[in-house]
Design an enzyme around this catalytic site. Sequence first.
Site, PDB file in Angstrom:
ATOM      1  CE  LYS A 186      72.703  53.643  35.389  1.00  0.00           C
ATOM      2  NZ  LYS A 186      72.495  54.076  34.454  1.00  0.00           N
TER       3      LYS A 186
HETATM    4  C1  LIG Z   1      70.869  53.508  33.528  1.00  0.00           C
HETATM    5  C2  LIG Z   1      70.074  52.772  33.491  1.00  0.00           C
HETATM    6  C3  LIG Z   1      69.276  52.198  32.171  1.00  0.00           C
HETATM    7  C4  LIG Z   1      69.794  53.247  31.120  1.00  0.00           C
HETATM    8  O1  LIG Z   1      70.984  53.739  31.147  1.00  0.00           O
HETATM    9  P1  LIG Z   1      71.660  54.870  29.404  1.00  0.00           P
HETATM   10  O2  LIG Z   1      72.809  54.991  29.580  1.00  0.00           O
HETATM   11  O3  LIG Z   1      71.290  56.353  31.139  1.00  0.00           O
HETATM   12  O4  LIG Z   1      70.634  54.656  28.707  1.00  0.00           O
HETATM   13  C5  LIG Z   1      68.820  51.213  31.608  1.00  0.00           C
HETATM   14  N1  LIG Z   1      68.450  51.040  33.262  1.00  0.00           N
HETATM   15  C6  LIG Z   1      68.876  50.968  34.171  1.00  0.00           C
HETATM   16  C7  LIG Z   1      68.077  49.974  35.647  1.00  0.00           C
HETATM   17  C8  LIG Z   1      69.599  51.897  34.314  1.00  0.00           C
HETATM   18  O5  LIG Z   1      69.629  52.144  35.462  1.00  0.00           O
END
Ligand SMILES: *Cc1c(COP(=O)(O)O)cnc(C)c1O
Length: 398
Positions: A186
Amino acid sequence: MPGFEVFGDEERKEVRDVLDTGVLFRYGFDQARQGHWKAKTFELELAKRMGVNHCHLCSSGTAALSIALAACGVGAGDEVIVPPFTFIATIEAVLSAGGIPVFAEIDDTLCLDPESVKNVITPQTKAVIPVHMCGSMAQIDTIKTICKQNDLILIEDACQSLGATFKGRAAGTFGHMGCFSFDPVKTITCGEGGAVVTNDKKLYIAADAYADHGHDHIGSDRGLEGHPVLGVNFRISELNAAVGVAQLNKLDFIIDKQRKHKKIIKDALAQFSKITFRKIPDEKGDSATFLSFFLPDESKTRKAAAAFGHAGIDACFYWYDNNWHYIRQWDHFKKLKSLAKLPLQLLESYPDYEALKLPRSDDIMSRTISMLIKLSWTDEELSRRTEKIVDVIKKSGL
Ligand SMILES: *Cc1c(COP(=O)(O)O)cnc(C)c1O
């Protein structure tokens, strides 16, 4: 997009603070921690950066979605409107809350289409979760109006769009609650981590308790705290939060760099009349983690995606075939292959996801290519990359 590209001494220093005290837990140990409250610091800084009153940090973006659903009172038998283009976590969170995912189409923002949302509202609809995919936002003002008119909870999945804005207001701050992820790919990362943000104090208190076994966090003796509600453990450790504190300080730098890099590639592609770009409701608020564009049809798009690969242009995504981000390949979901019976399977009827048709979303996704924007490119790498991309498109006859 990825914060891991800028991991450095700042992150190491924050983590060392935690290691030097040995207090890895976010609550208590007031003496031993020598003034270091990494989770609390991150929460205050993120709330300030987002322009909201409250933030609760947790163990992942998926946890954030579960916390938001619980805090907003979304549970067994409630219908929740979701997009078919998202990370599967959005759907998993609804299912584990006992809710029923109801799919609406996406539009050329690559996010929920407000008109389609209207069409799938029923008396059982409790909430809408627009997902601000790939760094830019849904038509959030229109979606918010629809939610207000129909008395629906609005939870934003802003896991991929930290730092994006619409008319100056941050993604994740339009609804009742907004969710963020700080997983390793992210915009900023904690290793693992997530957050919910809200302007509603009641929702914050509910979220804060739910994520820690219902603890009310009142007083200075954890063992004596009250438990107004049942909860779970979605806590983040101080080690992870410490990385996040350093990463958050780099967010402005990251977004600025992404915007500069993205503009160069986008400007180069603008010469091709057959290429159209993803609609961004407020271009100035694009967090610019991805450049997404459409080609005229599926076959041309497949050919171009393959040609980018052959030309050695990495980090290009053809989501239509992707295992994790578009419903077409979610066989396990369509067949509801869970380890145990899901709450929704106790209902008299629930949607047949194998029979679900989303022609508009299929049409859009089959023509979409997204290119990840990296921070670490040198000017020379970026201009070579841009030349190669242009070359591929020219050779494809577009
Ligand atoms: C990454 C992501 C999540 C979940 O996040 P995690 O920290 O990996 O559990 C949820 N929604 C979207 C759109 C994502 O890209």
